[in-house]
Design a protein around this motif. Structure first.
Motif, PDB file in Angstrom:
ATOM      1  N   GLY A   1       4.704  21.861  -6.913  1.00  0.00           N
ATOM      2  CA  GLY A   1       3.650  22.658  -6.929  1.00  0.00           C
ATOM      3  C   GLY A   1       2.591  22.244  -5.991  1.00  0.00           C
ATOM      4  O   GLY A   1       1.063  23.180  -6.068  1.00  0.00           O
ATOM      5  N   LYS A   2       2.340  20.487  -5.969  1.00  0.00           N
ATOM      6  CA  LYS A   2       1.105  20.011  -5.574  1.00  0.00           C
ATOM      7  C   LYS A   2       1.939  19.439  -3.602  1.00  0.00           C
ATOM      8  O   LYS A   2       2.522  19.941  -3.688  1.00  0.00           O
ATOM      9  N   GLU A   3       0.154  18.925  -3.304  1.00  0.00           N
ATOM     10  CA  GLU A   3       0.507  18.591  -2.010  1.00  0.00           C
ATOM     11  C   GLU A   3       0.805  17.101  -2.054  1.00  0.00           C
ATOM     12  O   GLU A   3       0.622  16.896  -3.536  1.00  0.00           O
TER      13      GLU A   3
ATOM     14  N   THR B   1       4.049  13.012 -13.265  1.00  0.00           N
ATOM     15  CA  THR B   1       5.114  13.400 -12.960  1.00  0.00           C
ATOM     16  C   THR B   1       4.990  13.738 -11.561  1.00  0.00           C
ATOM     17  O   THR B   1       4.035  14.742 -11.573  1.00  0.00           O
ATOM     18  N   ALA B   2       5.790  13.394 -10.312  1.00  0.00           N
ATOM     19  CA  ALA B   2       5.863  14.015  -8.988  1.00  0.00           C
ATOM     20  C   ALA B   2       7.155  12.782  -8.801  1.00  0.00           C
ATOM     21  O   ALA B   2       7.844  12.215  -9.258  1.00  0.00           O
ATOM     22  N   VAL B   3       8.032  13.918  -7.418  1.00  0.00           N
ATOM     23  CA  VAL B   3       8.525  12.943  -6.443  1.00  0.00           C
ATOM     24  C   VAL B   3       8.170  11.809  -6.135  1.00  0.00           C
ATOM     25  O   VAL B   3       6.493  12.298  -5.690  1.00  0.00           O
ATOM     26  N   TYR B   4       8.227  10.903  -5.642  1.00  0.00           N
ATOM     27  CA  TYR B   4       7.553   9.000  -5.150  1.00  0.00           C
ATOM     28  C   TYR B   4       7.835   9.397  -3.825  1.00  0.00           C
ATOM     29  O   TYR B   4       9.476   8.716  -4.213  1.00  0.00           O
ATOM     30  N   TYR B   5       7.370   8.663  -3.079  1.00  0.00           N
ATOM     31  CA  TYR B   5       8.028   8.445  -1.807  1.00  0.00           C
ATOM     32  C   TYR B   5       7.392   7.219  -1.597  1.00  0.00           C
ATOM     33  O   TYR B   5       6.176   7.164  -1.116  1.00  0.00           O
ATOM     34  N   CYS B   6       8.084   6.462  -0.448  1.00  0.00           N
ATOM     35  CA  CYS B   6       7.465   5.631   0.346  1.00  0.00           C
ATOM     36  C   CYS B   6       7.509   5.142   1.397  1.00  0.00           C
ATOM     37  O   CYS B   6       7.911   6.287   2.388  1.00  0.00           O
ATOM     38  N   ALA B   7       6.602   4.538   2.416  1.00  0.00           N
ATOM     39  CA  ALA B   7       6.372   4.653   3.665  1.00  0.00           C
ATOM     40  C   ALA B   7       6.131   3.450   4.211  1.00  0.00           C
ATOM     41  O   ALA B   7       5.751   2.742   3.922  1.00  0.00           O
TER      42      ALA B   7
END
Length: 124
Positions: free
Chosen positions: A41-43, A89-95
């Motif tokens: 629910g967050k950016e 708690t979140a989905v973690y993205y690498c970039a």
């Protein structure tokens, strides 16, 4: 360039996890890298970034608990996470960016290649 993130999972508060992000098609060594996360629910939000020289910056709330690093020989980016909290708690993205000699940045727009994300759930 393709990035594959892994290492997420369920952990209790106070525990640790290490996320990995494997690159294919290119090494990380001359480019800026970063981790972002998106809670339900967050950016999407900045977590940590490293310049091509290894100079790192962190979101204030993870300083002293998270460490970004990379292994150029393995073409892998890491995020070591300690003392985890439920709010992590979140989905973690690498970039990673496409500009050589890139500096660390907290702006998502400065990165051109993104991994698919790995879910980290911290239980209280």
């Amino acid at each position: 360039v393709q990035l594959q993130a892994s290492g997420g999972g369920l952990v209790q508060a106070g525990g640790s996890l290490r996320l990995s992000c494997a690159a294919s098609g290119r090494t990380f060594s001359l480019f800026a890298t970063a981790w972002f996360r998106q809670a339900p629910g967050k950016e999407r939000d900045f977590v940590a970034s490293s310049s091509w020289t290894g100079t790192s910056i962190y979101k204030e709330s993870v300083k002293g608990r998270f460490t970004i690093s990379r292994d150029d020989a393995k073409r892998t980016l890491y995020l070591e996470m300690n003392s985890l909290k439920p709010e992590d708690t979140a989905v973690y993205y690498c970039a990673t960016g496409s500009r050589r000699f890139g500096t660390s940045s907290s702006k998502g727009g400065d990165y051109d290649y993104w991994g698919q994300g790995t879910l980290v759930t911290v239980s209280s």
